[in-house]
Design an enzyme around this catalytic site. Structure first.
Site, PDB file in Angstrom:
ATOM      1  N   ASP A 197      45.509 -12.920  31.018  1.00  0.00           N
ATOM      2  CA  ASP A 197      44.037 -12.905  32.630  1.00  0.00           C
ATOM      3  C   ASP A 197      44.711 -14.850  32.485  1.00  0.00           C
ATOM      4  O   ASP A 197      45.271 -15.496  31.711  1.00  0.00           O
ATOM      5  CB  ASP A 197      42.463 -13.328  32.670  1.00  0.00           C
ATOM      6  CG  ASP A 197      41.979 -13.864  31.485  1.00  0.00           C
ATOM      7  OD1 ASP A 197      43.042 -13.884  30.657  1.00  0.00           O
ATOM      8  OD2 ASP A 197      41.129 -13.989  31.463  1.00  0.00           O
TER       9      ASP A 197
ATOM     10  N   ASP B  21      42.265 -14.971  27.332  1.00  0.00           N
ATOM     11  CA  ASP B  21      41.358 -14.186  26.675  1.00  0.00           C
ATOM     12  C   ASP B  21      41.544 -12.838  26.779  1.00  0.00           C
ATOM     13  O   ASP B  21      41.056 -11.777  25.439  1.00  0.00           O
ATOM     14  CB  ASP B  21      39.949 -14.760  26.692  1.00  0.00           C
ATOM     15  CG  ASP B  21      38.971 -14.661  27.614  1.00  0.00           C
ATOM     16  OD1 ASP B  21      39.722 -13.861  28.504  1.00  0.00           O
ATOM     17  OD2 ASP B  21      38.233 -14.880  27.708  1.00  0.00           O
TER      18      ASP B  21
ATOM     19  N   ASP C   6      43.000 -17.512  31.658  1.00  0.00           N
ATOM     20  CA  ASP C   6      42.298 -18.422  30.442  1.00  0.00           C
ATOM     21  C   ASP C   6      42.358 -17.011  29.270  1.00  0.00           C
ATOM     22  O   ASP C   6      42.933 -18.536  28.076  1.00  0.00           O
ATOM     23  CB  ASP C   6      41.012 -19.131  30.547  1.00  0.00           C
ATOM     24  CG  ASP C   6      39.977 -18.019  30.466  1.00  0.00           C
ATOM     25  OD1 ASP C   6      40.690 -16.309  30.667  1.00  0.00           O
ATOM     26  OD2 ASP C   6      38.841 -18.412  29.428  1.00  0.00           O
TER      27      ASP C   6
ATOM     28  N   SER D 286      38.271 -17.803  34.209  1.00  0.00           N
ATOM     29  CA  SER D 286      38.697 -16.661  33.709  1.00  0.00           C
ATOM     30  C   SER D 286      39.449 -15.912  34.449  1.00  0.00           C
ATOM     31  O   SER D 286      40.307 -16.710  35.086  1.00  0.00           O
ATOM     32  CB  SER D 286      37.330 -15.738  33.371  1.00  0.00           C
ATOM     33  OG  SER D 286      37.372 -15.017  32.291  1.00  0.00           O
TER      34      SER D 286
END
Length: 455
Positions: free
Chosen positions: A249, A253, A251, A101
């Site tokens: 960011d 999300d 990933d 993440s």
């Protein structure tokens, strides 16, 4: 306090070659495969962000799935929300997302997805850990016997990205957005959002000024989408004279918005603007947000006579409450928008489409819409804390006598002047968060000073 990483509802994240390696990833993947096979699982979906160690974890997962005779489809470099959407839409028996993440690039990790397109719950995490710890020597023997190039090249990336984009386009007024011919600046931090987001923006008729969209995994700035890390997208928005700028960011999300003047909005505005858009379509329900998110959504919902339900920090906690109250939209103030008609997870692409639809509908600039939302000042600080949290909580209760106290997640204090402060341990790092919000900076600073005086 050096907390060892562990699997939580936010996944597992660790520093590569210190807390995480191929053998550790293999053990977790093997335990996950064994767990879901108990209920007849046959096939899972795997995708990753662009971190350079991603292929090594992929190899470990491939080794584990073959050992358990579990089929694996590989989606390539793709956003976390894409995997959750696809697991549910295409009826996979589960999924694994290889990502750390917003953690720095020396980290990597993974998140496990159940067959309903939700992250696995705490009960399943406990079961998975029990299986992992009970693996015998033969089972846990890891051999690097898979050709990475063959696994990497054999993916369904294009097909899967298209399915995600189609779901979003079904849920916005594409023609209205196209008619505005928005100019959009985009920073995807050299990771999962780089290609799919540009493809979405093209479908919405936008002219794109893209930076950091090559999927190299060499992040061009600190990956957490906080104002202090986003100077590049600020400059790009000004330089390109864009109507709006978006930063994701690794990933993809989470989303941060930059207005037409190049001013970076607090990540708290992402959910507020998306909520405004959904409520303008008469999808007016109660919503769920976490305890560390801004009061802006409460201000928006007050106008409609609706309620904000607060949950523990952690996406799964918000999702569970959202499903329980049948909310039309929910999310987290860290830039996370959850719109269950499309996806039951934070999705930056949904956030982007909703912001563009709001701009098109209102026929206003980002700054004009933001000016209509009551103003707050928020401060967030992550610190190392090596003492007993319970003792700290008791001292703070003594310090803040007269405040409303909530101990659902760490401890939060609220006052009648709309100010609050929330202190809690991080779910993903050996740190503690202090987050405060008020109508002015002086009040926020005062609350921070009072907490630190107790520390």
């Amino acid at each position: 306090m050096d907390q060892k990483p562990k699997l939580t509802v936010s996944g597992f994240r660790g520093v590569w070659d210190k807390d995480l390696n191929e053998k550790i990833a293999f053990g977790y993947a093997l335990a996950f495969a064994k767990m879901i096979k108990k209920s007849g699982a046959k096939k899972i979906l795997v995708g990753r962000d662009a971190r350079k160690t991603g292929p090594q974890i992929l190899r470990a997962i491939k080794n584990a799935t073959e050992k358990e005779n579990l089929e694996m489809d590989y989606a390539g470099i793709i956003p976390t929300p894409s995997i959750l959407l696809l697991v549910k839409k295409l009826s996979y028996d589960g999924g694994i997302i290889i990502t750390a993440s917003h953690n720095p690039k020396n980290y990597n990790g993974f998140k496990f997805v159940a067959n309903d397109g939700l992250f696995i719950e705490q009960g399943e995490i406990n079961e998975l850990e029990e299986i992992r710890k009970s693996l015998n020597k033969d089972e846990s023997e890891y051999q690097e016997n898979f050709d990475l190039k063959n696994i990497e090249s054999n993916n369904k990336n294009e097909e899967f990205k298209k399915l995600h984009i189609e779901e979003i386009l079904k849920n916005v007024d594409v023609n209205l957005i196209k008619s505005k011919k928005f100019k959009v600046a985009l920073d995807s931090i050299n990771s999962a959002g780089g290609i799919i987001t540009q493809e979405l923006l093209k479908e919405l008729g936008c002219k794109i000024y893209a930076i950091n969209t090559e999927q190299t995994g060499e992040f061009s700035h600190e990956p957490e989408p906080l104002v202090k890390n986003l100077e590049q997208i600020r400059e790009a928005t000004i330089e390109s004279n864009s109507d709006v700028g978006f930063a994701q960011d690794p990933d993809a999300d989470r989303l941060v918005i930059v207005n037409e003047k190049g001013e970076i909005l607090s990540e708290e505005y992402t959910l507020a603007l998306a909520t405004l858009n959904v409520f303008s379509r008469n999808e007016n329900t109660d919503i769920a947000i976490n305890m560390s998110s801004s009061r802006m959504c409460e201000d928006i919902l007050n106008k409609y006579g609706k309620k904000v339900f607060r949950t523990k920090v952690g996406e799964l906690n918000v999702v569970n409450k959202m499903l329980e109250i049948n909310a039309s939209i929910s999310g987290e103030g860290n830039g996370g928008v959850i719109y269950p008609k499309i996806n039951v997870t934070r999705d930056s692409l949904v956030g982007i489409a909703f912001v563009l639809e709001l701009l098109a509908k209102e026929n206003k600039k980002v700054s004009e819409i933001v000016n209509e939302i009551p103003k707050y000042v928020m401060k967030k600080e992550k610190i190392t804390f090596e003492k007993d949290f319970q003792i700290l909580s008791e001292k703070l209760k003594e310090k803040f006598k007269g405040a409303k106290v909530d101990t659902l997640d760490g401890i939060r204090f609220d006052w009648d002047d709309f100010s609050w402060i929330h202190i809690r341990r991080s779910n993903t790092e050996p740190k503690m968060w202090i987050i405060s919000e008020a109508r002015n900076e002086e009040r926020v600073d005062e609350l921070f000073e009072q907490v630190k005086s107790v520390l």
